[in-house]
Design a protein around this motif. Structure first.
Motif, short mmCIF file in Angstrom:
data_model
loop_
_atom_site.label_atom_id
_atom_site.label_comp_id
_atom_site.label_asym_id
_atom_site.label_seq_id
_atom_site.Cartn_x
_atom_site.Cartn_y
_atom_site.Cartn_z
N LYS A 97 84.73 3.87 -2.19
CA LYS A 97 84.21 2.81 -1.34
C LYS A 97 82.71 2.61 -1.51
CE LYS A 97 87.91 3.13 2.10
NZ LYS A 97 88.49 1.82 1.80
N ARG A 98 82.00 3.68 -1.80
CA ARG A 98 80.55 3.57 -2.06
C ARG A 98 80.29 2.67 -3.27
NH1 ARG A 98 76.72 7.23 -0.03
NH2 ARG A 98 77.56 8.78 1.41
N ARG A 99 81.12 2.83 -4.30
CA ARG A 99 80.97 2.01 -5.51
C ARG A 99 81.41 0.57 -5.25
NH1 ARG A 99 83.38 6.64 -7.87
NH2 ARG A 99 85.37 5.51 -8.07
N GLU A 100 82.53 0.44 -4.55
CA GLU A 100 83.07 -0.90 -4.31
C GLU A 100 82.13 -1.77 -3.49
OE1 GLU A 100 87.90 0.00 -4.23
OE2 GLU A 100 86.77 -0.14 -2.35
N MET A 101 81.47 -1.17 -2.52
CA MET A 101 80.72 -1.99 -1.56
C MET A 101 79.51 -2.68 -2.15
SD MET A 101 78.74 0.71 0.92
CE MET A 101 77.17 1.43 0.42
N VAL A 102 78.98 -2.18 -3.28
CA VAL A 102 77.78 -2.77 -3.86
C VAL A 102 78.07 -3.61 -5.11
CG1 VAL A 102 76.25 -0.99 -2.93
CG2 VAL A 102 77.31 -0.65 -5.18
N ALA A 103 79.33 -3.85 -5.41
CA ALA A 103 79.69 -4.64 -6.59
C ALA A 103 79.23 -6.09 -6.40
CB ALA A 103 81.19 -4.59 -6.82
N SER A 104 78.87 -6.74 -7.50
CA SER A 104 78.38 -8.12 -7.43
C SER A 104 79.46 -9.07 -6.93
CB SER A 104 77.88 -8.57 -8.80
OG SER A 104 78.92 -8.50 -9.76
N GLU A 105 80.73 -8.74 -7.16
CA GLU A 105 81.82 -9.62 -6.72
C GLU A 105 82.21 -9.40 -5.25
OE1 GLU A 105 83.85 -6.32 -9.23
OE2 GLU A 105 81.93 -7.39 -9.15
N ALA A 106 81.63 -8.39 -4.62
CA ALA A 106 81.94 -8.12 -3.21
C ALA A 106 81.29 -9.19 -2.33
CB ALA A 106 81.43 -6.74 -2.81
N ARG A 107 82.08 -9.77 -1.44
CA ARG A 107 81.59 -10.75 -0.48
C ARG A 107 81.76 -10.19 0.92
NH1 ARG A 107 80.00 -12.01 -4.54
NH2 ARG A 107 80.07 -13.99 -5.67
N TYR A 108 80.81 -10.52 1.81
CA TYR A 108 80.81 -9.94 3.15
C TYR A 108 80.68 -10.99 4.24
CZ TYR A 108 80.21 -5.19 1.34
OH TYR A 108 80.39 -3.99 0.70
N ILE A 109 81.26 -10.66 5.38
CA ILE A 109 80.96 -11.32 6.63
C ILE A 109 80.50 -10.21 7.57
CG2 ILE A 109 81.83 -12.63 8.60
CD1 ILE A 109 84.00 -13.74 6.69
N PHE A 110 79.25 -10.27 7.99
CA PHE A 110 78.70 -9.25 8.88
C PHE A 110 78.75 -9.73 10.33
CE2 PHE A 110 76.48 -8.25 4.86
CZ PHE A 110 76.96 -6.96 4.70
N VAL A 111 79.10 -8.81 11.22
CA VAL A 111 79.25 -9.11 12.64
C VAL A 111 78.07 -8.52 13.40
CG1 VAL A 111 80.75 -8.82 14.66
CG2 VAL A 111 81.76 -9.02 12.38
N HIS A 112 77.21 -9.38 13.93
CA HIS A 112 76.05 -8.94 14.71
C HIS A 112 76.32 -9.16 16.19
CE1 HIS A 112 73.28 -8.61 11.22
NE2 HIS A 112 74.00 -9.60 10.73
N GLU A 113 76.05 -8.14 16.99
CA GLU A 113 76.23 -8.27 18.43
C GLU A 113 74.91 -8.68 19.07
OE1 GLU A 113 78.43 -5.98 22.11
OE2 GLU A 113 77.50 -4.75 20.54
N ILE A 114 74.93 -9.78 19.84
CA ILE A 114 73.74 -10.32 20.48
C ILE A 114 73.72 -9.86 21.95
CG2 ILE A 114 72.38 -12.42 20.84
CD1 ILE A 114 73.23 -11.88 17.92
N PRO A 115 72.54 -9.47 22.48
CA PRO A 115 72.46 -8.96 23.85
C PRO A 115 72.98 -9.93 24.91
CG PRO A 115 70.44 -8.49 22.67
CD PRO A 115 71.24 -9.40 21.79
#
Length: 249
Positions: A97-115
């Motif tokens: 998973k460490r290798r997979e997460m930084v691959a150029s083809e990896a796309r993300y949606i990050f979830v930020h919690e707002i106060p």
């Protein structure tokens, strides 16, 4: 009257032409999907989630552009949620998973919690939109556009949420977004892998979201092999070809 050999040759040429055209079409679909810079730009209403006591902002990202803090957050959340389901397999899986997460083809949606909700209502401008990224990441989706059995699919590598934001409809909301992204990019299906020991996840995908155990999952390919494997491959197809290949019952 055409000889049988000439008819066969013509049919072979036509089939070859169809195959080449299909291959070219698939290549263009994958190329276009990979070039997408911000998957959320087409779905502005999905940037915010305000339900069940949560106030959430979503941000898109790429594996080869992760900050060191984001990498650390991803790894911490993976360990928190996945160490138990993987059991003794976790140390080896964590390295993968460490290798997979930084691959150029990896796309993300990050979830930020707002106060609070007022922060989201302040402005809709792009500059102020970016400031939401300073709030803590409480979840993420890691996905990729890949070919599975020659079918273009959106493959969900991870959907991870911190425990305190689970059970509030956010996971379903994220998967709805993922399915919209898949359809927008002309993918034939959404595919994902789930650990059998993760009973909550299996119930979530199979019963709440109506995914099916894919025809390419070990238990479907060979029941005896399936007993040896700790995971299932699930899918939801959007067109007939994907249904035949990936969902075939």
């Amino acid at each position: 009257m055409e000889a049988k050999g000439e008819i066969n040759q013509r049919e072979t040429r036509m089939k070859r032409k169809e195959m080449l055209e299909k291959k070219k079409s698939v290549h263009e679909i994958m190329k276009t999907a990979a070039s997408e810079k911000d998957c959320l730009s087409h779905f502005p209403h999905f940037r915010h989630y305000q339900r069940n006591g949560l106030c959430i902002h979503l941000e898109s990202g790429r594996g080869d552009k992760l900050s060191s803090d984001t990498k650390k957050c991803i790894l911490n959340l993976l360990k928190l949620n996945m160490e138990a389901p993987y059991g003794p397999e976790w140390p080896a899986e964590e390295k993968v998973k460490r290798r997979e997460m930084v691959a150029s083809e990896a796309r993300y949606i990050f979830v930020h919690e707002i106060p609070n909700e007022d922060a989201i209502k302040e402005s809709e401008s792009v500059d102020k939109e970016r400031k939401f990224t300073c709030y803590p990441i409480v979840g993420f989706v890691h996905y990729r556009f890949i070919l599975e059995e020659e079918i273009p699919v959106l493959y969900v590598y991870e959907l991870q949420l911190e425990p305190h934001v689970q059970g509030k409809g956010l996971g379903k909301f994220l998967m709805q977004l993922i399915e919209f992204i898949a359809c927008k990019n002309r993918m034939g299906a959404v595919v994902l892998t789930v650990q059998k020991a993760n009973l909550l996840a299996m119930d979530f995908y199979l019963h709440k979201l109506k995914y099916t155990v894919s025809a390419i999952s070990p238990s479907r390919v060979d029941p005896l092999l399936g007993l040896e494997k700790s995971y299932e491959i699930l899918c939801k197809a959007f067109d007939h070809e994907a249904q035949v290949v990936l969902e075939a019952s």
